[in-house]
Motif scaffolding. Sequence first.
Motif, PDB file in Angstrom:
ATOM      1  N   TYR A   6       0.792  -1.099  -0.010  1.00  0.00           N
ATOM      2  CA  TYR A   6      -0.178   0.152  -0.158  1.00  0.00           C
ATOM      3  C   TYR A   6       0.825   1.098  -0.060  1.00  0.00           C
ATOM      4  O   TYR A   6       0.430   2.291  -0.719  1.00  0.00           O
ATOM      5  CB  TYR A   6      -0.797  -0.020   1.274  1.00  0.00           C
ATOM      6  CG  TYR A   6      -2.146  -0.754   1.029  1.00  0.00           C
ATOM      7  CD1 TYR A   6      -3.323  -0.298   0.421  1.00  0.00           C
ATOM      8  CD2 TYR A   6      -1.998  -2.129   1.354  1.00  0.00           C
ATOM      9  CE1 TYR A   6      -4.607  -1.087   0.141  1.00  0.00           C
ATOM     10  CE2 TYR A   6      -3.404  -2.874   1.216  1.00  0.00           C
ATOM     11  CZ  TYR A   6      -4.281  -2.433   0.448  1.00  0.00           C
ATOM     12  OH  TYR A   6      -5.469  -3.307   0.266  1.00  0.00           O
ATOM     13  N   ILE A   7       1.901   1.424   0.853  1.00  0.00           N
ATOM     14  CA  ILE A   7       2.943   2.552   0.915  1.00  0.00           C
ATOM     15  C   ILE A   7       3.552   2.614  -0.564  1.00  0.00           C
ATOM     16  O   ILE A   7       3.681   3.875  -1.109  1.00  0.00           O
ATOM     17  CB  ILE A   7       3.903   2.356   1.786  1.00  0.00           C
ATOM     18  CG1 ILE A   7       3.433   2.495   3.252  1.00  0.00           C
ATOM     19  CG2 ILE A   7       4.927   3.356   1.645  1.00  0.00           C
ATOM     20  CD1 ILE A   7       4.305   1.769   4.505  1.00  0.00           C
ATOM     21  N   GLY A   8       3.867   1.429  -1.096  1.00  0.00           N
ATOM     22  CA  GLY A   8       4.749   1.591  -2.470  1.00  0.00           C
ATOM     23  C   GLY A   8       3.799   2.107  -3.590  1.00  0.00           C
ATOM     24  O   GLY A   8       4.047   3.001  -4.460  1.00  0.00           O
ATOM     25  N   LEU A   9       2.350   1.553  -3.450  1.00  0.00           N
ATOM     26  CA  LEU A   9       1.631   1.935  -4.482  1.00  0.00           C
ATOM     27  C   LEU A   9       0.951   3.551  -4.309  1.00  0.00           C
ATOM     28  O   LEU A   9       1.124   4.107  -5.282  1.00  0.00           O
ATOM     29  CB  LEU A   9       0.139   1.253  -4.408  1.00  0.00           C
ATOM     30  CG  LEU A   9      -1.022   1.577  -5.278  1.00  0.00           C
ATOM     31  CD1 LEU A   9      -0.533   1.525  -6.826  1.00  0.00           C
ATOM     32  CD2 LEU A   9      -2.199   0.750  -4.915  1.00  0.00           C
ATOM     33  N   SER A  62      -9.390   2.291   6.596  1.00  0.00           N
ATOM     34  CA  SER A  62      -8.696   1.403   7.056  1.00  0.00           C
ATOM     35  C   SER A  62      -7.027   1.691   7.215  1.00  0.00           C
ATOM     36  O   SER A  62      -6.543   2.525   6.699  1.00  0.00           O
ATOM     37  CB  SER A  62      -8.730   0.295   6.303  1.00  0.00           C
ATOM     38  OG  SER A  62      -8.062   0.387   5.198  1.00  0.00           O
ATOM     39  N   THR A  63      -6.509   0.798   8.207  1.00  0.00           N
ATOM     40  CA  THR A  63      -5.090   1.083   8.287  1.00  0.00           C
ATOM     41  C   THR A  63      -4.226   1.130   6.880  1.00  0.00           C
ATOM     42  O   THR A  63      -3.416   1.945   6.786  1.00  0.00           O
ATOM     43  CB  THR A  63      -4.451   0.070   9.379  1.00  0.00           C
ATOM     44  OG1 THR A  63      -5.223   0.052  10.586  1.00  0.00           O
ATOM     45  CG2 THR A  63      -2.878   0.226   9.535  1.00  0.00           C
ATOM     46  N   VAL A  71       1.254   8.042   4.116  1.00  0.00           N
ATOM     47  CA  VAL A  71       2.457   7.579   4.111  1.00  0.00           C
ATOM     48  C   VAL A  71       3.100   7.556   2.830  1.00  0.00           C
ATOM     49  O   VAL A  71       4.181   7.942   2.219  1.00  0.00           O
ATOM     50  CB  VAL A  71       2.873   6.154   4.769  1.00  0.00           C
ATOM     51  CG1 VAL A  71       4.091   5.824   4.835  1.00  0.00           C
ATOM     52  CG2 VAL A  71       2.344   6.118   6.266  1.00  0.00           C
ATOM     53  N   GLY A  72       2.210   6.977   1.804  1.00  0.00           N
ATOM     54  CA  GLY A  72       2.699   6.858   0.247  1.00  0.00           C
ATOM     55  C   GLY A  72       2.596   8.005  -0.453  1.00  0.00           C
ATOM     56  O   GLY A  72       3.383   8.525  -0.938  1.00  0.00           O
TER      57      GLY A  72
END
Length: 124
Positions: A6-9, A62-63, A71-72
Amino acid sequence: MEKYLYIGLGAVLGAYCRFWAGAWATERWGTDFVYGTLMINVVGSFVLALFLTLNLDRQFFSTNIRFLVAVGWCASFTTYSTFSWDSFRYIQQGNMTLAFVNMGATLVGCLVATWAGVVVGRLI
């Protein structure tokens, strides 16, 4: 491991959005001032404040979505390092006026956008 995806995306999407927004601003307003960097930092400040307000006040997301957006995407989209470089270059070129306009507009614009994001987040 899922959170890293998710961070990368989010980071990939944020980088593309930053590129497109910067190119759009340059095409629209030219290169006499760092309009794209300023716009991106203000928009990023608003999005992060809105998102975190909705998430912290209401657990709206959601987390994994928090990792994706806060973050991403926001970290990749905003351009503080570019802002610093642009301001430094103006100073090196002896253009203190544009340096201080950039620094002041970024600081005030991002603080106002952060406030607006919190207000909008609380109204939703």
